[in-house]
Design a protein around this motif. Sequence first.
Motif, PDB file in Angstrom:
ATOM      1  N   ALA A  13       0.831  -1.208   0.000  1.00  0.00           N
ATOM      2  CA  ALA A  13       0.000   0.000   0.000  1.00  0.00           C
ATOM      3  C   ALA A  13       0.861   1.253   0.000  1.00  0.00           C
ATOM      4  O   ALA A  13       0.578   2.217  -0.724  1.00  0.00           O
ATOM      5  N   VAL A  14       1.927   1.243   0.787  1.00  0.00           N
ATOM      6  CA  VAL A  14       2.825   2.396   0.856  1.00  0.00           C
ATOM      7  C   VAL A  14       3.524   2.612  -0.477  1.00  0.00           C
ATOM      8  O   VAL A  14       3.616   3.738  -0.975  1.00  0.00           O
ATOM      9  N   ALA A  44       2.550   1.652  -3.471  1.00  0.00           N
ATOM     10  CA  ALA A  44       1.585   2.105  -4.479  1.00  0.00           C
ATOM     11  C   ALA A  44       1.394   3.609  -4.387  1.00  0.00           C
ATOM     12  O   ALA A  44       1.320   4.313  -5.411  1.00  0.00           O
ATOM     13  N   LYS A  45       1.301   4.125  -3.162  1.00  0.00           N
ATOM     14  CA  LYS A  45       1.180   5.569  -2.968  1.00  0.00           C
ATOM     15  C   LYS A  45       2.448   6.282  -3.418  1.00  0.00           C
ATOM     16  O   LYS A  45       2.385   7.352  -4.033  1.00  0.00           O
ATOM     17  N   MET A  46       3.598   5.692  -3.146  1.00  0.00           N
ATOM     18  CA  MET A  46       4.855   6.305  -3.555  1.00  0.00           C
ATOM     19  C   MET A  46       4.944   6.428  -5.076  1.00  0.00           C
ATOM     20  O   MET A  46       5.367   7.459  -5.611  1.00  0.00           O
ATOM     21  N   GLU A  95       2.460   6.669  -7.102  1.00  0.00           N
ATOM     22  CA  GLU A  95       1.502   7.703  -7.490  1.00  0.00           C
ATOM     23  C   GLU A  95       2.100   9.099  -7.302  1.00  0.00           C
ATOM     24  O   GLU A  95       1.995   9.957  -8.185  1.00  0.00           O
ATOM     25  N   VAL A  96       2.737   9.311  -6.167  1.00  0.00           N
ATOM     26  CA  VAL A  96       3.348  10.610  -5.881  1.00  0.00           C
ATOM     27  C   VAL A  96       4.510  10.870  -6.835  1.00  0.00           C
ATOM     28  O   VAL A  96       4.703  11.991  -7.314  1.00  0.00           O
ATOM     29  N   GLU A 150       3.403  12.086 -10.128  1.00  0.00           N
ATOM     30  CA  GLU A 150       3.041  13.508 -10.042  1.00  0.00           C
ATOM     31  C   GLU A 150       4.275  14.396  -9.945  1.00  0.00           C
ATOM     32  O   GLU A 150       4.156  15.622  -9.968  1.00  0.00           O
ATOM     33  N   MET A 160       6.029  11.482   3.024  1.00  0.00           N
ATOM     34  CA  MET A 160       5.555  10.133   3.309  1.00  0.00           C
ATOM     35  C   MET A 160       6.670   9.188   3.737  1.00  0.00           C
ATOM     36  O   MET A 160       6.421   8.085   4.213  1.00  0.00           O
ATOM     37  N   ASP A 178       7.751   7.655   8.134  1.00  0.00           N
ATOM     38  CA  ASP A 178       6.783   6.641   8.556  1.00  0.00           C
ATOM     39  C   ASP A 178       7.408   5.807   9.667  1.00  0.00           C
ATOM     40  O   ASP A 178       8.414   5.112   9.457  1.00  0.00           O
TER      41      ASP A 178
END
Length: 287
Positions: free
Chosen positions: A199-200, A202-204, A206-207, A210, A219, A222
């Motif tokens: 999950a982490v 996947a967010k990375m 995405e960021v 961008e 992020m 953590d």
Amino acid sequence: MKNLTLIFTLFVFAFLGLNAQSLENSTLWKIEGNGLEQPSYLFGTIHITCDATLEDDVKKALEATSQIVLELDMDDPNLQMQMMQSMNMKDNKTLKDLVSEEEYLAIDSLFIKNMGMSVKMLQNAKPFFLTATLYPKLIDCPMQSFEAELVKVAKEQNEDIKGLETIDEQMQLFDEIPYEVQVKDLIRSAKDNLSYDKAVFAKMLEVYDEENISAMIEMMNDDNYSAIADYQDKLLDNRNKNWIPKITAYAKEQPTFFGVGAGHLAGENGVINLLRKSGYKVSAVLD
């Protein structure tokens, strides 16, 4: 085993971060001024991804420069051997010395499920290395690497590939951080079979897509990655500071394309701010 060592080299430092500093959303930065005859470029990579296609602005920067400098000299034929020689813990320690029997069995199960082998084959390895060997399992696609793409371009353009540090310097860091601290992250990963890590990451991704390098830094703080969060001075700050004189020397020598993990760019002690403090103009290359 050869692939595992390369994975570790490419990926582990992608999880390093510092306090955020507001910067434009860009992974490509132009370095000018302070006596440079021609500009150099700084590119923030992510070491494991599903798509490492180089965008047009990056390709133009590569065409405008005459050498490529990465964190490590990825073209060094001795890199794999040097990694293998320094991957194990000191004093003949093993994973069983650091964890309970229940924790060991959970970690072994994690490796069997995800790597198709028992952790017994790597029982002397530093816990950070064990964790990093699992990182390709965080994505549901064939692994690609920006570093591999940059090495390919260097060869196509008949340019040198150089490094900002040696593999020995990188691996020494993981003797300075207590093994008992490192293994905590591995135990957590074993308890949920990498669910939180997936999950982490996947967010990375995405960021990163961008190009929000400041958000990437945010992020990184953590607490679930305690070995990183508590030792950022060794893993990030000190390395960035050590890189600055090398970056400036390479840039003065000839126009250079620098490729480092995007986590190194932002922050008070990030490469961008440290170069600016050294008198250089560092500006985002925006689409």
